[in-house]
Design an enzyme around this catalytic site. Structure first.
Site, PDB file in Angstrom:
ATOM      1  N   LYS B 185      14.852  51.563  34.811  1.00  0.00           N
ATOM      2  CA  LYS B 185      14.484  50.146  34.727  1.00  0.00           C
ATOM      3  C   LYS B 185      14.306  49.765  33.266  1.00  0.00           C
ATOM      4  O   LYS B 185      13.716  50.523  32.488  1.00  0.00           O
ATOM      5  CB  LYS B 185      13.185  49.931  35.510  1.00  0.00           C
ATOM      6  CG  LYS B 185      12.775  48.482  35.701  1.00  0.00           C
ATOM      7  CD  LYS B 185      11.513  48.400  36.568  1.00  0.00           C
ATOM      8  CE  LYS B 185      11.159  46.964  36.922  1.00  0.00           C
ATOM      9  NZ  LYS B 185      10.016  46.925  37.868  1.00  0.00           N
ATOM     10  N   SER B 262      10.786  43.893  41.500  1.00  0.00           N
ATOM     11  CA  SER B 262      11.495  43.688  40.261  1.00  0.00           C
ATOM     12  C   SER B 262      12.349  44.879  39.849  1.00  0.00           C
ATOM     13  O   SER B 262      13.137  44.759  38.908  1.00  0.00           O
ATOM     14  CB  SER B 262      10.490  43.385  39.155  1.00  0.00           C
ATOM     15  OG  SER B 262       9.664  44.521  38.923  1.00  0.00           O
ATOM     16  N   SER B 286       7.050  46.213  43.542  1.00  0.00           N
ATOM     17  CA  SER B 286       8.358  46.155  42.880  1.00  0.00           C
ATOM     18  C   SER B 286       9.272  47.344  43.152  1.00  0.00           C
ATOM     19  O   SER B 286      10.449  47.305  42.815  1.00  0.00           O
ATOM     20  CB  SER B 286       8.173  45.988  41.364  1.00  0.00           C
ATOM     21  OG  SER B 286       7.854  44.638  41.064  1.00  0.00           O
TER      22      SER B 286
END
Lengths: 550, 550
Positions: B185, B262, B286
């Site tokens: 990420k 996310s 997330s």
């Protein structure tokens, strides 16, 4: 918007995939399926038998389930195959399809004897695809007449790129290359990146570079960004673009054919639209050949005109920076950044042709070049094309041998120590070239340098202050299958290409590839070889020639 | 092997593409074309009219050239659309197709009323594609019944990745993760890479990191390589996965639906098979939400169990390292590397269910979870599922508000200064959240922290030494269209998801998403929330539950 919801009828025994909750009972039409499979006797049985055969790589069964004859088609991201024979040949060499499961099917009857089955697939390795098959009933048996297979692509094509970003390196300053993206051949130092040189073994020992090669830095300083590090033939020691470690980059202008190399990834990245500028190197044709094979504009610069600082060398006596683009405008814009400032181009100098050089090209390529020359004579700034030469064929062959000897000695000087330790990790063709290089003696090199000096003078005399027209490669891109099989015909073709490309190499002269097309629609190219230092003018002139390939 | 050679008949007026040398005279069958277009009256006229309409984005003409009704199909790499209405809706929102030219066509009659036209396309921006169309004659008019459109993909999908390599970072040492590839990420520091945090404005100011985040370094030290930096919602401040700057990553398990976020890019990279491990973060769901939306195994770890050093913070009181995988085995193997050493898992603890939490999920999701619980009770190590709770709905909503207030205060502390200067470059939804965060007072935060302490104690009491079963998200992944349109229904769904996910967040507890499927075949998930520090055992137990989604 609706999407495909129904689960398929349970897959038959032997077919991959795990029945999941919600799977309709076999034989029961899935809810919402407009044409239940039971309405078309035998169709879905044939569909699932094909799926079984595909997963088991059962070639005879797959052949039997495709309609015979020259009308049958199968297409995927590699290209479209036409005819049962071509399809069968493809299947025979690919070694099986990726494992998948069918997650939905949609069936439509097309009259009594035809149907289409659209299947949504999930690869076991991740991602989703679609397969569209048009089936035909031939004598009571359903067979595929047309197949279109699509799978979700990998993260990126490792045949083209080693690392790629959005961008990998941002511009250092705005400039005339704002918005342009560069595929950097994996021989150039880029700060923070390792240099792979097309060799996984080399890459494994590489550490991130701390500075950026001069040519790359200049592009970044003019607004361009680096998209990524692009594939190269191992140590750039080949013209084919085939890399046994990473695969051969695709040639979108000539499916199933090789990319050309050694600036193979840079060329394919530009052809594919992944980047707008393909930064490469050209020692003995490594920009000109992929440009010709892929229908790109490309330049090999005057030896020494653009700094090779930060570049893994192959043969410094001949190594040059070069680049490729889809349009002559972008090719020229890069020249304004990388080349020494030059006076505005003078009037278009005369074009010169050594007829014997055209004879080194295959008939289709020679015809395309002749047609281009006719257009240029009839309508353009070039005017009448003057005959030049001839070049004595024996001297010419001797020059090529000299080129190869010097290239080999210098390649060995640059990489011999590494090759001595890791040669077993080189591809066989590259290893073979290094072996020959290692066997070349200092005496042979000295003799070669004498011949090279002769060639340099002779070629420079032929060019004069004009432009010599030389086929960029002797052929269109060979079929990948033929290239892999090798053999005498491929080797002779390669030698004829080298005879053509070594001339600018030996003379240290700039050459711009103008992309052309054969009558069959395959890319080929003609090089405009100019006087030393005429690079900028050559770029301007080449772009003004009428009727280059679209 | 044969490929497509004939150039198409010259394109009609208005159609794109430049006639090239070798183009047959209009009307003349191209050499080798088995079914000349002239043999099927009106077909190629309709084909070229469609091409014109496509290039001009003439929606009424395209609608008229596709067969009406629910049987019509159109598929591309986004997924398969079924029904004229769905196809028309898609066309209406995409804003036109990429410009292209047709470089070859192959036509086959399928009885008197049907035909298939395969067209090879070249995008003007580079690359080659294939379009397969099944045409049907309806009342004398040719219309498309089935279309399958494929183009060559971009260098990489910038919705999923910002930079990607082969590998981007090699392993530092061999270990139990040999051969595994990590999508990191874009919040984690990786030496040599910039951190983008999902924001182009943030990226533009970033400099390459000099050290690597602890979690990434641990994975590299255990044999894994970093494949690339994966997309995130801007500053991780969303659960949708929609990023207005880079686009929403595709959800291959649920086409046309959002990815969840996310940790959106990490999730999609794993779903697509681009990486085997998706490294993410989970502050308020997330990791759990994209795992549920995409049918992945995922874990949010006990707060503080895995170092967040080198990570862009969102709300340090809740921020945790998490990861996703396609199999429980890989999920568990990562845990062995990142989590503190733990004693072997004890006997499977009891599963507990707060019925009211199940009621927060949509009916299809609740049914899938109930079915899973039935399987686990009937056949597995879990045994009987105990009822727990209830949680008072008003307290529950107050807890969520407290979570959001603390998250907002901490997010503002971390990023407020930057947002103050660059807030206009944030996506509207993220900017709105930061505005609310900025408005939260110290007094409100203090009250929220009291409520959060109450929630933490209450949730930990509910979990006890067992496992609390909580829907990972209230719904399947919403359709991208609905998510973009927003509105009350989407907002209520989002609030219900947050009510579910905030519980582990507030309590600092680990949660493993077990992927499930609704009856319609869409991914959803259930979280197993365990006691603090039970992460390793939780991973082992989750993998032993029978009948999770394939």
């Amino acid at each position: 918007m609706s999407a495909v919801h129904p689960r398929p009828a349970a897959q038959e025994a032997g077919a991959p995939g795990t029945p999941t909750p919600g799977t309709p009972t076999p034989g029961t039409p899935a809810p919402g399926t407009p044409t239940p499979s039971t309405a078309i006797p035998g169709l879905m049985e044939a569909f699932w038998e094909y799926e079984r055969a595909l997963m088991e790589n059962d070639l005879p069964a797959m052949d039997a389930l495709f309609a015979p004859g020259s009308d049958t088609m199968r297409g995927d991201s590699s290209g479209l195959l036409v005819g049962h024979e071509a399809i069968s040949g493809f299947r025979g060499t690919r070694g099986g399809a990726p494992k998948r499961r069918i997650v939905a099917t949609e069936v439509r009857a097309l009259g009594p004897e035809h149907a289409v089955v659209v299947a949504v697939t999930e690869l076991l390795s991740g991602g989703r695809g679609q397969q569209t098959q048009v089936w035909v009933r031939n004598g009571g048996t359903w067979q595929v007449a047309v197949a279109h297979v699509a799978v979700s692509p990998p993260a990126f094509d490792r045949r083209v790129w080693r690392v790629v970003g959005d961008p990998l390196v941002p511009p250092a300053a705005p400039g005339i290359l704002d918005g342009e993206t560069v595929a950097v051949k994996d021989l150039y130092a880029v700060a923070g990146q390792r240099v792979g040189a097309g060799s996984p073994a080399h890459l494994a020992q590489a550490v991130p570079e701390t500075t950026t090669a001069a040519a790359v830095a200049a592009l970044l300083g003019a607004g361009a960004s680096v998209k990524g590090m692009a594939a190269t033939d191992e140590f750039a020691y080949s013209l084919a673009g085939t890399n046994t470690h990473y695969g051969t980059p695709p040639n979108p202008k000539a499916p199933f054919r090789i990319s050309g190399g050694s600036s193979s990834g840079s060329a394919s990245a530009v052809s594919l639209g992944h980047a707008s500028i393909g930064l490469g190197t050209d020692t003995g044709g490594s920009v000109r050949v992929p440009s010709a094979y892929q229908g790109l504009w490309g330049i090999r610069t005057t030896h020494g005109a653009v700094s090779t600082e930060g570049l893994v060398p192959l043969a410094p006596s001949f190594d040059t920076v070069g680049w490729m683009a889809r349009t002559p405008e972008v090719l020229e814009a890069v020249g304004r950044v990388l080349l020494p400032a030059a006076a505005p181009a003078a009037a278009f100098p005369g074009l010169r042709l050594v007829p014997g050089l055209l004879d080194l090209a295959d008939g289709d390529v020679a015809a395309a070049i002749r047609a281009a020359l006719d257009r240029w004579e009839a309508d353009g700034p070039a005017g009448r094309i003057e005959p030049a030469g001839p070049i004595d064929p024996d001297r010419h062959r001797a020059w090529l041998k000299a080129f190869q000897a010097i290239q080999g000695r210098e390649a060995w000087a640059a990489h011999g120590e590494w090759v001595g330790r890791h040669g077993d990790r080189l591809a066989p063709d590259v290893a073979g070239r290094f072996r020959l290089a290692a066997a070349c003696t200092a005496e042979q090199e000295a003799a070669a340098r004498q011949l090279a000096a002769e060639a340099r003078a002779a070629v420079r005399a032929l060019v004069g202050d004009g432009i010599l027209v030389v086929p960029s490669a002797a052929s269109v891109a060979p079929l990948a299958r033929d290239s892999a099989a090798g053999g005498e015909a491929i080797e002779r073709q390669r030698q004829r290409t080298l005879l053509l490309t070594c001339l600018a190499g030996l003379a240290g002269l700039p050459a711009v590839n103008v992309p052309l097309e054969t009558a069959e629609g395959l890319p080929c190219g003609v090089s405009l070889v100019g006087a030393a230092g005429s690079d900028t003018a050559l770029l301007a002139w080449a772009g003004r020639l009428p009727g280059a390939a679209p």
